[in-house]
Design a protein around this motif. Structure first.
Motif, PDB file in Angstrom:
ATOM      1  N   ILE A  24      43.336  44.545  27.436  1.00 13.97           N
ATOM      2  CA  ILE A  24      42.333  43.761  26.709  1.00 13.97           C
ATOM      3  C   ILE A  24      42.289  42.322  27.209  1.00 13.97           C
ATOM      4  O   ILE A  24      41.211  41.779  27.503  1.00 13.97           O
ATOM      5  CB  ILE A  24      42.628  43.795  25.197  1.00 13.97           C
ATOM      6  N   ILE A  25      43.462  41.706  27.338  1.00 16.12           N
ATOM      7  CA  ILE A  25      43.494  40.330  27.852  1.00 16.12           C
ATOM      8  C   ILE A  25      43.026  40.296  29.300  1.00 16.12           C
ATOM      9  O   ILE A  25      42.265  39.413  29.714  1.00 16.12           O
ATOM     10  CB  ILE A  25      44.910  39.735  27.740  1.00 16.12           C
ATOM     11  N   GLY A  26      43.474  41.263  30.092  1.00 18.56           N
ATOM     12  CA  GLY A  26      43.083  41.320  31.498  1.00 18.56           C
ATOM     13  C   GLY A  26      41.587  41.505  31.675  1.00 18.56           C
ATOM     14  O   GLY A  26      40.984  40.961  32.608  1.00 18.56           O
ATOM     15  N   THR A  27      40.971  42.273  30.764  1.00 15.58           N
ATOM     16  CA  THR A  27      39.522  42.459  30.826  1.00 15.58           C
ATOM     17  C   THR A  27      38.790  41.149  30.581  1.00 15.58           C
ATOM     18  O   THR A  27      37.846  40.802  31.303  1.00 15.58           O
ATOM     19  CB  THR A  27      39.072  43.499  29.781  1.00 15.58           C
ATOM     20  N   GLY A  30      39.406  38.872  33.573  1.00 18.07           N
ATOM     21  CA  GLY A  30      38.677  39.378  34.725  1.00 18.07           C
ATOM     22  C   GLY A  30      37.187  39.124  34.629  1.00 18.07           C
ATOM     23  O   GLY A  30      36.533  38.780  35.622  1.00 18.07           O
ATOM     24  N   LEU A  31      36.637  39.289  33.422  1.00 16.65           N
ATOM     25  CA  LEU A  31      35.210  39.054  33.235  1.00 16.65           C
ATOM     26  C   LEU A  31      34.859  37.587  33.453  1.00 16.65           C
ATOM     27  O   LEU A  31      33.871  37.261  34.124  1.00 16.65           O
ATOM     28  CB  LEU A  31      34.798  39.490  31.823  1.00 16.65           C
ATOM     29  N   LEU A  32      35.688  36.689  32.911  1.00 16.03           N
ATOM     30  CA  LEU A  32      35.448  35.252  33.097  1.00 16.03           C
ATOM     31  C   LEU A  32      35.549  34.858  34.571  1.00 16.03           C
ATOM     32  O   LEU A  32      34.712  34.091  35.081  1.00 16.03           O
ATOM     33  CB  LEU A  32      36.445  34.441  32.265  1.00 16.03           C
ATOM     34  N   LEU A  33      36.537  35.406  35.261  1.00 10.18           N
ATOM     35  CA  LEU A  33      36.695  35.085  36.678  1.00 10.18           C
ATOM     36  C   LEU A  33      35.557  35.662  37.513  1.00 10.18           C
ATOM     37  O   LEU A  33      35.092  35.029  38.472  1.00 10.18           O
ATOM     38  CB  LEU A  33      38.040  35.616  37.185  1.00 10.18           C
ATOM     39  N   LEU A  95      51.319  42.659  33.948  1.00 12.23           N
ATOM     40  CA  LEU A  95      50.256  43.652  33.991  1.00 12.23           C
ATOM     41  C   LEU A  95      48.886  43.028  33.716  1.00 12.23           C
ATOM     42  O   LEU A  95      47.871  43.499  34.234  1.00 12.23           O
ATOM     43  CB  LEU A  95      50.539  44.774  32.989  1.00 12.23           C
ATOM     44  N   THR A  96      48.867  41.958  32.910  1.00 10.39           N
ATOM     45  CA  THR A  96      47.614  41.238  32.694  1.00 10.39           C
ATOM     46  C   THR A  96      47.142  40.598  33.987  1.00 10.39           C
ATOM     47  O   THR A  96      45.949  40.643  34.328  1.00 10.39           O
ATOM     48  CB  THR A  96      47.789  40.149  31.613  1.00 10.39           C
ATOM     49  N   VAL A  97      48.072  40.009  34.718  1.00  6.28           N
ATOM     50  CA  VAL A  97      47.737  39.400  36.012  1.00  6.28           C
ATOM     51  C   VAL A  97      47.182  40.453  36.961  1.00  6.28           C
ATOM     52  O   VAL A  97      46.148  40.255  37.616  1.00  6.28           O
ATOM     53  CB  VAL A  97      48.983  38.724  36.620  1.00  6.28           C
ATOM     54  N   VAL A  98      47.860  41.587  37.053  1.00  8.68           N
ATOM     55  CA  VAL A  98      47.423  42.659  37.951  1.00  8.68           C
ATOM     56  C   VAL A  98      46.057  43.199  37.531  1.00  8.68           C
ATOM     57  O   VAL A  98      45.140  43.328  38.343  1.00  8.68           O
ATOM     58  CB  VAL A  98      48.459  43.799  37.969  1.00  8.68           C
ATOM     59  N   PHE A  99      45.930  43.520  36.245  1.00  4.11           N
ATOM     60  CA  PHE A  99      44.684  44.105  35.755  1.00  4.11           C
ATOM     61  C   PHE A  99      43.512  43.150  35.949  1.00  4.11           C
ATOM     62  O   PHE A  99      42.435  43.554  36.394  1.00  4.11           O
ATOM     63  CB  PHE A  99      44.830  44.464  34.277  1.00  4.11           C
ATOM     64  N   SER A 100      43.710  41.888  35.613  1.00  2.00           N
ATOM     65  CA  SER A 100      42.623  40.917  35.731  1.00  2.00           C
ATOM     66  C   SER A 100      42.207  40.708  37.180  1.00  2.00           C
ATOM     67  O   SER A 100      41.021  40.508  37.472  1.00  2.00           O
ATOM     68  CB  SER A 100      43.034  39.576  35.112  1.00  2.00           C
ATOM     69  N   TYR A 102      42.225  42.924  39.658  1.00  2.00           N
ATOM     70  CA  TYR A 102      41.378  44.035  40.079  1.00  2.00           C
ATOM     71  C   TYR A 102      40.072  44.080  39.284  1.00  2.00           C
ATOM     72  O   TYR A 102      39.008  44.390  39.828  1.00  2.00           O
ATOM     73  CB  TYR A 102      42.128  45.361  39.924  1.00  2.00           C
ATOM     74  N   ALA A 103      40.153  43.789  37.981  1.00  2.00           N
ATOM     75  CA  ALA A 103      38.953  43.806  37.151  1.00  2.00           C
ATOM     76  C   ALA A 103      37.940  42.765  37.615  1.00  2.00           C
ATOM     77  O   ALA A 103      36.725  42.993  37.541  1.00  2.00           O
ATOM     78  CB  ALA A 103      39.324  43.554  35.692  1.00  2.00           C
TER      79      ALA A 103
END
Length: 219
Positions: A24-27, A30-33, A95-100, A102-103
């Motif tokens: 959820i945080i990574g999403t 990722g969206l903001l970036l 995992l937030t860093v990784v997910f964001s 790629y997202a």
């Protein structure tokens, strides 16, 4: 499996919590970036590009170790004594860093695929930049991003197993301990595989339902 059934149940909830919080945080990150990379003349475009390049180029396991041990060193220096970072917290951050990372690229590619005419039409209707992103670009982008975004969630649930290396009592950790204690590695690793498979299957079905509910543009 002795008394490990209850431990597996607790570990299952830990794994789910770790994945959901990170995803959820990574999403959101990722969206903001992705939006910042897609806006013309964005100030931090180079920084975001460097971030995603590093994240996608370094193995997830190394990122977990760097954040866990790096965070421990930093916290110890700040406090003035040895402070060990909580394994769950380190896992969430890593995992937030990784997910964001790629997202960001998944969302950026989907944003680029939204027809430019949609934005022009929104401008002609008098929508400001925020409204165009919120009500025109992002809804269409999310439909296009769903398949790749779903794969990220599947990978995330599997990547949670890596956090066991820093001591988190997750599914993989319980399986490892149980396999050593009862000398039944096949039984415990099959049980762990079944639990991970259940999580990825639920994710896959959810994404398929979402794709049917919100079909991609042009379908």
């Amino acid at each position: 499996m002795g008394g490990f059934a209850a431990q597996f149940a607790d570990a299952f909830m830990t794994t789910v919590g770790l994945a959901l919080i990170s995803g959820i945080i990574g999403t959101a990150v990722g969206l903001l970036l992705a939006i910042s990379k897609s806006v013309p003349k964005a100030r931090f475009k180079a920084v975001v590009t460097a971030y995603t390049t590093v994240v996608r180029g370094v193995p997830e396991l190394l990122i977990i170790l760097l954040i866990y041990f790096g965070g421990t060193i930093f916290a110890s220096k700040v406090v003035g004594r040895y402070v060990e970072v909580n394994a769950f917290t380190a896992g969430v951050v890593a995992l937030t860093v990784v997910f964001s990372g790629y997202a960001t690229e998944v969302f950026r590619g989907a944003i680029a695929a939204v027809p430019a005419g949609q934005t022009e039409a929104a401008k002609s209707l008098g929508l400001n930049a925020w409204q165009r992103w919120a009500f025109v670009v992002c809804p269409q982008m999310l439909r296009l991003a769903l398949p790749a975004y779903g794969n990220l969630w599947i990978s995330l649930f599997k990547d949670t197993a890596l956090v066991s290396i820093v001591g988190l009592t997750d599914i993989m950790r319980v399986a490892f301990v149980g396999a050593g204690s009862l000398r039944a590695p096949l039984t415990f690793y099959l049980a762990a595989s079944a639990l991970y498979l259940s999580l990825t299957t639920i994710t896959l079905v959810s994404i398929r339902l979402a794709e049917r509910r919100y079909p991609a543009l042009g379908q």
